[in-house]
Structure formats: structure tokens, C-alpha cells
Write a protein that holds these residues in place. Structure first.
Motif, short mmCIF file in Angstrom:
data_model
loop_
_atom_site.label_atom_id
_atom_site.label_comp_id
_atom_site.label_asym_id
_atom_site.label_seq_id
_atom_site.Cartn_x
_atom_site.Cartn_y
_atom_site.Cartn_z
N ASN A 1 16.36 -11.99 -3.48
CA ASN A 1 15.46 -12.68 -4.41
C ASN A 1 14.25 -13.19 -3.30
O ASN A 1 14.38 -13.49 -2.05
N CYS B 1 15.84 -13.71 0.50
CA CYS B 1 17.23 -13.78 0.46
C CYS B 1 17.68 -12.66 1.34
O CYS B 1 17.39 -11.34 0.87
N ALA C 1 19.28 -18.36 -5.97
CA ALA C 1 19.98 -17.43 -7.00
C ALA C 1 21.39 -17.09 -6.60
O ALA C 1 22.41 -17.30 -7.26
N CYS C 2 21.76 -16.82 -5.26
CA CYS C 2 23.23 -16.69 -4.46
C CYS C 2 23.80 -17.56 -3.64
O CYS C 2 24.77 -17.35 -3.15
N HIS D 1 23.00 -17.51 -0.50
CA HIS D 1 23.06 -16.98 1.01
C HIS D 1 21.82 -17.41 1.67
O HIS D 1 20.79 -17.86 1.10
N CYS E 1 19.31 -19.24 -0.53
CA CYS E 1 18.68 -18.71 -1.71
C CYS E 1 19.03 -19.44 -3.08
O CYS E 1 20.34 -19.67 -3.15
N ASN F 1 20.79 -11.47 1.25
CA ASN F 1 21.72 -10.98 0.60
C ASN F 1 21.52 -10.49 -0.66
O ASN F 1 21.65 -9.15 -0.86
N CYS F 2 20.42 -10.99 -1.54
CA CYS F 2 20.36 -10.48 -2.88
C CYS F 2 18.90 -9.90 -2.93
O CYS F 2 18.50 -9.23 -4.07
#
Ligand code: ZN
Length: 182
Positions: free
Chosen positions: A31, A26, A6-7, A9, A4, A28-29
Motif C-alpha cells: 500500500n 508498506c 491497511a494492514c 505492518h 500501514c 507487507n501489502c
């Protein structure tokens, strides 16, 4: 495996709710990493009935002639992008006159937007991405050494339109070649 932006992951390929295409999402988040066409802006810069071309110092199409053009940056307009690319590749300032040629190249996810422009004071050099830049009269155009179909189409439109003294916008779809890039 992709991660990702953004994060950091791991992402997974899936169709997001309400969507119809597979995207990298993603884990995790959440995205969603959309991939969309890229816009390439450029200028057909004119001085004294001649057109400005740049001989590429970079791959692809090293050594072939092109109009100054390149990927649009965030936070700029298409006109600014065309002027910036002309500054970078030909060390030239231009006055953007009008939207001139647009090309869909769906095969490689590109959109070309070329503006007709005036080269200011006829001044230019050669930027880092260019071996040389030159003003060409119609009979001097190196038709067999042009880098991209979009360049050839734009030049052909220009010399044809110039006979009438009218420059309508042209929209076409190009791109049957696998290796075509901006
Ligand atoms: Zn994430």
C-alpha cells in the motif's frame, strides 16, 4: 516509524515504480501512503448587505474572526461542505449561490474554496467552535482581527465587487506564513 493504514505492518520510504517522489510504502501489502493537499470549503454568507463572521473558540487563531470554513469530508460535495461548516460553526442555513474565491496555499498543502451564499432568514447562532457569530457591515469589519489571509482577501474582493454588482470568481495563491492553517 510509520505503519500501514491497511494492514498495520511497517512502512518504508521509497520511490514507487513509475513515480517520482518518495512515499511511505508498506513492506507487507505494498500500500502506498500518498499525501495530497487538503480542501477547505467555506461560505461568505450574506444577509441584508452584511457578512457573517465567526469568532474562533479553537486554536489556531483563537478569538479571531473567520468565515465559516473547514476540511471537506469524504462523500460530500464542496457546496455541501461549505453549508455543513456554516451549520456547525454558526448554526446557520445557507443557500449556496456561486463559487467565489479559490486559494492555493502550496506552502501548507491546502486549497480553499469559498462560496458566496445567502443566509436563510438572517438566522444564526454560535456553534461549538465559535465564541460568537455576528453580521458585519463593511465599516464594522474587524480587519486587524481576522484569523487568516484567505478571510481578508475574500472580504476585500466582496466589498470591491459589490460596488459593480458583479461577482466574478477569484483564484489566487497565498501563503508565505509558516503557521497558517485551516
Ligand atoms: Zn500494508
Amino acid at each position: 516509524m510509520s505503519f500501514c493504514v491497511a494492514c498495520g505492518h511497517q512502512t518504508e520510504a521509497k520511490i514507487p515504480v513509475g513515480d517520482h517522489k518518495t512515499r511511505l510504502v508498506c513492506t507487507n501489502c505494498g500500500n502506498i501512503h500518498y499525501e495530497n493537499p487538503k480542501v477547505i470549503c467555506g461560505a461568505l454568507a450574506i444577509w441584508d448587505d452584511k457578512v457573517l463572521l465567526c469568532r474562533r473558540a479553537i486554536e489556531p487563531r483563537y478569538g479571531l474572526w473567520t468565515l465559516p470554513a473547514g476540511y471537506m469530508e469524504l462523500f460530500e460535495t464542496m457546496e455541501q461542505g461549505a453549508a455543513r461548516e456554516t451549520r456547525e460553526e454558526a448554526e446557520a442555513e445557507v443557500e449556496i449561490e456561486q463559487l467565489y474565491c479559490m486559494y492555493n496555499i502550496p506552502r501548507i498543502g491546502q486549497i480553499y474554496v469559498l462560496f458566496k451564499a445567502q443566509l436563510k432568514q438572517g438566522l444564526f447562532g454560535a456553534g461549538e467552535e465559535s465564541l460568537e457569530c455576528r453580521l458585519f457591515e463593511e465599516h464594522e469589519i474587524p480587519w486587524t482581527e481576522l484569523a487568516f489571509p484567505s478571510v481578508e482577501h475574500t472580504l476585500r474582493h466582496y466589498f470591491e465587487d459589490r460596488k459593480q454588482g458583479l461577482f466574478p470568481s477569484h483564484l489566487e495563491t497565498l501563503g508565505t506564513r509558516l503557521d497558517q492553517t485551516g
